[in-house]
Motif scaffolding. Sequence first.
Motif, PDB file in Angstrom:
ATOM      1  N   PHE A   1      28.996  31.551  82.497  1.00  0.00           N
ATOM      2  CA  PHE A   1      28.624  31.060  81.169  1.00  0.00           C
ATOM      3  C   PHE A   1      27.277  31.616  80.715  1.00  0.00           C
ATOM      4  N   LEU A   2      26.351  31.807  81.652  1.00  0.00           N
ATOM      5  CA  LEU A   2      25.052  32.374  81.281  1.00  0.00           C
ATOM      6  C   LEU A   2      25.210  33.801  80.769  1.00  0.00           C
ATOM      7  N   VAL A   3      25.993  34.616  81.487  1.00  0.00           N
ATOM      8  CA  VAL A   3      26.183  36.006  81.090  1.00  0.00           C
ATOM      9  C   VAL A   3      26.971  36.084  79.786  1.00  0.00           C
ATOM     10  N   LEU A   4      27.984  35.225  79.639  1.00  0.00           N
ATOM     11  CA  LEU A   4      28.783  35.220  78.413  1.00  0.00           C
ATOM     12  C   LEU A   4      27.911  34.881  77.212  1.00  0.00           C
ATOM     13  N   SER A   5      26.973  33.966  77.391  1.00  0.00           N
ATOM     14  CA  SER A   5      26.081  33.595  76.292  1.00  0.00           C
ATOM     15  C   SER A   5      25.117  34.721  75.952  1.00  0.00           C
ATOM     16  N   SER A   6      24.634  35.441  76.972  1.00  0.00           N
ATOM     17  CA  SER A   6      23.647  36.488  76.727  1.00  0.00           C
ATOM     18  C   SER A   6      24.219  37.670  75.951  1.00  0.00           C
ATOM     19  N   VAL A   7      25.528  37.922  76.084  1.00  0.00           N
ATOM     20  CA  VAL A   7      26.143  39.033  75.344  1.00  0.00           C
ATOM     21  C   VAL A   7      26.752  38.570  74.027  1.00  0.00           C
ATOM     22  N   GLY A   8      26.552  37.287  73.666  1.00  0.00           N
ATOM     23  CA  GLY A   8      27.061  36.785  72.390  1.00  0.00           C
ATOM     24  C   GLY A   8      28.467  36.285  72.443  1.00  0.00           C
ATOM     25  N   GLY A   9      28.990  36.015  73.643  1.00  0.00           N
ATOM     26  CA  GLY A   9      30.365  35.534  73.752  1.00  0.00           C
ATOM     27  C   GLY A   9      30.525  34.087  73.359  1.00  0.00           C
ATOM     28  N   THR A  10      29.446  33.316  73.396  1.00  0.00           N
ATOM     29  CA  THR A  10      29.509  31.913  73.002  1.00  0.00           C
ATOM     30  C   THR A  10      28.132  31.467  72.520  1.00  0.00           C
ATOM     31  N   ASP A  11      28.123  30.542  71.563  1.00  0.00           N
ATOM     32  CA  ASP A  11      26.877  29.946  71.058  1.00  0.00           C
ATOM     33  C   ASP A  11      26.813  28.462  71.393  1.00  0.00           C
ATOM     34  N   ALA A  12      27.690  28.011  72.274  1.00  0.00           N
ATOM     35  CA  ALA A  12      27.764  26.583  72.571  1.00  0.00           C
ATOM     36  C   ALA A  12      26.441  26.079  73.137  1.00  0.00           C
ATOM     37  N   PRO A  13      25.961  24.935  72.680  1.00  0.00           N
ATOM     38  CA  PRO A  13      24.679  24.413  73.160  1.00  0.00           C
ATOM     39  C   PRO A  13      24.727  23.881  74.583  1.00  0.00           C
ATOM     40  N   TRP A  14      25.938  23.669  75.114  1.00  0.00           N
ATOM     41  CA  TRP A  14      26.060  23.090  76.454  1.00  0.00           C
ATOM     42  C   TRP A  14      26.083  24.140  77.563  1.00  0.00           C
ATOM     43  N   VAL A  15      25.877  25.411  77.219  1.00  0.00           N
ATOM     44  CA  VAL A  15      26.011  26.496  78.205  1.00  0.00           C
ATOM     45  C   VAL A  15      25.070  26.292  79.393  1.00  0.00           C
ATOM     46  N   TYR A  16      23.797  26.027  79.106  1.00  0.00           N
ATOM     47  CA  TYR A  16      22.825  25.930  80.195  1.00  0.00           C
ATOM     48  C   TYR A  16      23.069  24.676  81.028  1.00  0.00           C
ATOM     49  N   ALA A  17      23.465  23.591  80.385  1.00  0.00           N
ATOM     50  CA  ALA A  17      23.732  22.367  81.131  1.00  0.00           C
ATOM     51  C   ALA A  17      24.901  22.555  82.093  1.00  0.00           C
ATOM     52  N   VAL A  18      25.977  23.198  81.603  1.00  0.00           N
ATOM     53  CA  VAL A  18      27.139  23.447  82.460  1.00  0.00           C
ATOM     54  C   VAL A  18      26.789  24.419  83.586  1.00  0.00           C
ATOM     55  N   ALA A  19      25.983  25.437  83.258  1.00  0.00           N
ATOM     56  CA  ALA A  19      25.605  26.417  84.275  1.00  0.00           C
ATOM     57  C   ALA A  19      24.842  25.750  85.419  1.00  0.00           C
ATOM     58  N   TYR A  20      23.874  24.881  85.084  1.00  0.00           N
ATOM     59  CA  TYR A  20      23.117  24.210  86.132  1.00  0.00           C
ATOM     60  C   TYR A  20      23.984  23.202  86.891  1.00  0.00           C
ATOM     61  N   LEU A  21      24.904  22.535  86.176  1.00  0.00           N
ATOM     62  CA  LEU A  21      25.800  21.594  86.844  1.00  0.00           C
ATOM     63  C   LEU A  21      26.658  22.314  87.891  1.00  0.00           C
ATOM     64  N   LEU A  22      27.244  23.451  87.508  1.00  0.00           N
ATOM     65  CA  LEU A  22      28.067  24.215  88.451  1.00  0.00           C
ATOM     66  C   LEU A  22      27.233  24.794  89.582  1.00  0.00           C
TER      67      LEU A  22
ATOM     68  N   HIS B   1      18.627  38.018  75.505  1.00  0.00           N
ATOM     69  CA  HIS B   1      18.597  36.645  76.018  1.00  0.00           C
ATOM     70  C   HIS B   1      18.695  35.669  74.852  1.00  0.00           C
ATOM     71  N   ARG B   2      18.791  34.383  75.171  1.00  0.00           N
ATOM     72  CA  ARG B   2      18.751  33.320  74.169  1.00  0.00           C
ATOM     73  C   ARG B   2      17.427  32.577  74.287  1.00  0.00           C
ATOM     74  N   SER B   3      16.943  32.077  73.130  1.00  0.00           N
ATOM     75  CA  SER B   3      15.665  31.393  73.143  1.00  0.00           C
ATOM     76  C   SER B   3      15.597  30.424  71.963  1.00  0.00           C
ATOM     77  N   ASP B   4      14.549  29.657  71.950  1.00  0.00           N
ATOM     78  CA  ASP B   4      14.204  28.841  70.797  1.00  0.00           C
ATOM     79  C   ASP B   4      12.693  28.921  70.606  1.00  0.00           C
ATOM     80  N   VAL B   5      12.206  28.407  69.495  1.00  0.00           N
ATOM     81  CA  VAL B   5      10.766  28.376  69.211  1.00  0.00           C
ATOM     82  C   VAL B   5      10.356  26.905  69.135  1.00  0.00           C
ATOM     83  N   VAL B   6       9.327  26.537  69.925  1.00  0.00           N
ATOM     84  CA  VAL B   6       8.951  25.137  70.099  1.00  0.00           C
ATOM     85  C   VAL B   6       7.469  24.970  69.790  1.00  0.00           C
TER      86      VAL B   6
END
Length: 925
Positions: free
Chosen positions: A340-361, A154-159
């Motif tokens: 886009f979510l699945v593509l990001s999880s396997v390392g296909g993209t690092d774009a920061p807008w992935v989650y925003a686009v996924a929720y928009l769609l 998965h993708r994550s950040d530390v906050v």
Amino acid sequence: MLFVSLLFALNLNGQTITFGSRTNTPLVISEEIAQYVDTTAAMPLTEVRNKDFRPVEKRSFRLPFSEDAYWYRCTLRNDAPERGKWYIEWGNSIVELVECYIPRSDGTYQVLRGGTLVPESDRAYDGEISYFELGLAAGQQKTIYLRVKSQRGHRSDVVIHDAHSLRKEELNDARSAGFANGLVILRLFFVVLLAIFAVKENAFRAYCFLLVVRSLGFWGIRSDLGDVFTTNPEAATIINFLSYHLTPLGYVVVVRALFPYDRLPVLLRRTLDTILAAVVILSVLIIADYRWQWMLASQYLVLFAQVFVFGLYLYAVARKLTVNWYYSAPFLLGIGSYFFLVLSSVGGTDAPWVYAVAYLLFYSEIFVFGLFLGKIILDYRHQRETARQELVLKETQATQLKELDTLKTNFFANISHEFRTPLTMLVGPLEDFRQQLPDNPLIPAMQRNVRRLKALIDQLLDLSRLEAGHLRPAIVQADLPSFLRQLFSSFESLAQSRNIIFNHQQSTATHEACFDADKLEKIVTNLLSNAFKFTPEHGRVAVEVTYDHNDLILTVQDYGVGIEAARLPHIFDRFYRVESTGQNNTEGAGIGLSLVNELVKVLKGQIRAESEPGRGSTFTVRLPIDCDTWADYLTDATPAPREVAMPAEVEATIANLATELNGAKTAKSDAPLVLLVEDNPDLRTYMRSIFEGSYRIVEATDGQDGLDRAFEEIPDLAVCDLMMPRLDGFGFCEKLKSDSRTSHIPVVMLTAKATLADRLTGLELGADDYLTKPFNRAELELRVQNLLKQRELLRQKYSRQMSEAVQERKEPSPDSLDDQFLKKAIKTVRERSGESSFGIDELCEAMNTSRSNLHRKLKALTGQSTTEFIRSIRLYRAAELLKQPGASVAEIAYQVGFDSPSYFSKSFSEQMGVPPSDWALSTNP
């Protein structure tokens, strides 16, 4: 450049992240922490502290699918005295295990745990957000370690949070989750209700299925679904992952419903089937062996399915295929959101807008589908109204056609009855003329046409009886494979005369079944006649019979001219003719297949036809043959296939075998069964013509075949040749007479060897009569008739022998196999007559024989069926017991195996001629 990198690494390892009064939270510190990968996943903190940590350098970084443990390090300092509580958050709730190591003043570390594989009671937090309290006081500095182990990438950040921002984050998460969950539940609720009660359309229900799968996948991604079904964290984690692993199932179902599936190329259809199979296989593997390799493969499978669906739509647009876009538009939006979510999880993209686009769609899909829903419902209502009007029109037309068909059928039925009288006056004289003028070529042709006319009239009468509902099943219980073998063998001579390869096989050699012998014979003979009619010389006809539990599956396949696709739906229509082409151009009346179809319906079965021009046709019939289905129609008759009459269209090709066909009258079903064993087909056909008017006939092509048929059928008499391949007449007679099952069968031996020594040898081996070739027809008929009369006299003798217990007569032990067999049967029944449960199966077991063989043997020796034989012995035993003084009729009834005294009295009176009470008084005055 190298110097700058080293300096940055040193600064990162030693850099302190300071929180002051002006620090805004939540604060993402992902780019300021360092990472170390423990490939052993077993290193303790003391060892990891000395390892070389590398900078993450990404705000949202990817944790790959693997079994490795990932360590993260950061140094935190609090310079804000008014903010004493700080929290560190792992920014993705699907993490399987995350541990936070916080140093104590004594040099040890406090370990706080979280993640989906950690039970809720052991987690350091409540809710879905993975956070840990740091306990960082004002002016205090601590080096924090995070250990993350998750096979589910998965993708994550530390906050970093203070108390205020954490509560705000929890509230925002609860609001967004509540809104999304409410939206998904509301949509799912209304769509499912519409699919069940309102919009009963295949496409709508397919899309409804997809929404169910996608809704479960949505809750699985949020790690909410598994906790609904189980409190076990491992099981819940697997459920959450599988919920969105199964989304390709929904894709395939929707594609099948929205696309003109039959117009898709075979490769595309097979790809869809492969996707389904792969989803199932991976699901099993994940459940059985939860590891990152299967989950990564699952993600790639989902990506492939999504790309494949997009490609299908491009193909449909390019080929101008009709696709329902009211469903397709939201369908594609939903696929895009997940893509886009699945593509990001396997390392296909690092774009920061992935989650925003996924929720928009995701929200766009819900909105667009809701927008189109009204149009979908209106279209469905319009289609349903149009379909209703078309149905009314078709029903009206069907009623009119049925009335016309009834008039036509009644006309042909009435005229067929009128034809039978003059037809009868033609059959007999023509046979006389044929015997008087055997060289006249016109007479056989006239006979063939008369027989053809008779067959057509019989079929018309059968159809008229079917229309009137007068044809009811007459079910018998017998060995079905044996019955069918006799039917198939009737077509072998036809196949030989036309040089057609005729293969017939059955899945089992014996099978007791309940079936209508007459109707099944008509079904089989019509289908086979049709197959031979449209198969050219040197062609092939194949029959396969499968016994599937309670059903008979009969497949008749020819490799002839075939039927065009446009004509195939009409072949079972009344009087519809398929015009054949080529050298095998034949004519027909269009009745046979219609009669077959109606008979199959009467027998509660199904028939299906498949054909391809130039490659032949295949007819498949499925009929129920279990006795539970036919309990109300069972009779006591014994089935025996009649000699099959070939259609006149085929008969013209074998005029030299005319006597093989149904020129003579058919023997009754209870007539004696005669086995003809002769390797010469012409002579065998001639012998059949002699006997088939008075007896039922079974044919065998050589001595071994005759012996096998004798053991199967137990005939009343056998006529065999002497010189035959595999097993000659002497060997046949010897083995037949030495087996207790067939020792009673009379044998008439025919041979060209006329010496006295040959005749004596045959008689010594058990032959009952001996005729030399050429034989006289009348003499052969008379010898067979006399032998059967002698068997009837022996049968009466054995019947009297059964009453010896009443007459108190003892005789020496008989020497013949028949006497030994009968005496053993009588003794067995007498000894066990007190057991009410003793019946046919128990007697078969004691006599070491099958039901059919026992029935035929007892019928030949005593004239009684097995049931009648057992009942007679019980009654004779009762008559013996009634001689005893003071015997009670009811007690005697129970002693001889009758459960009902009234039924015992009735049966006793029928057999002995007097009631049991009068019998007791007459023997005990």
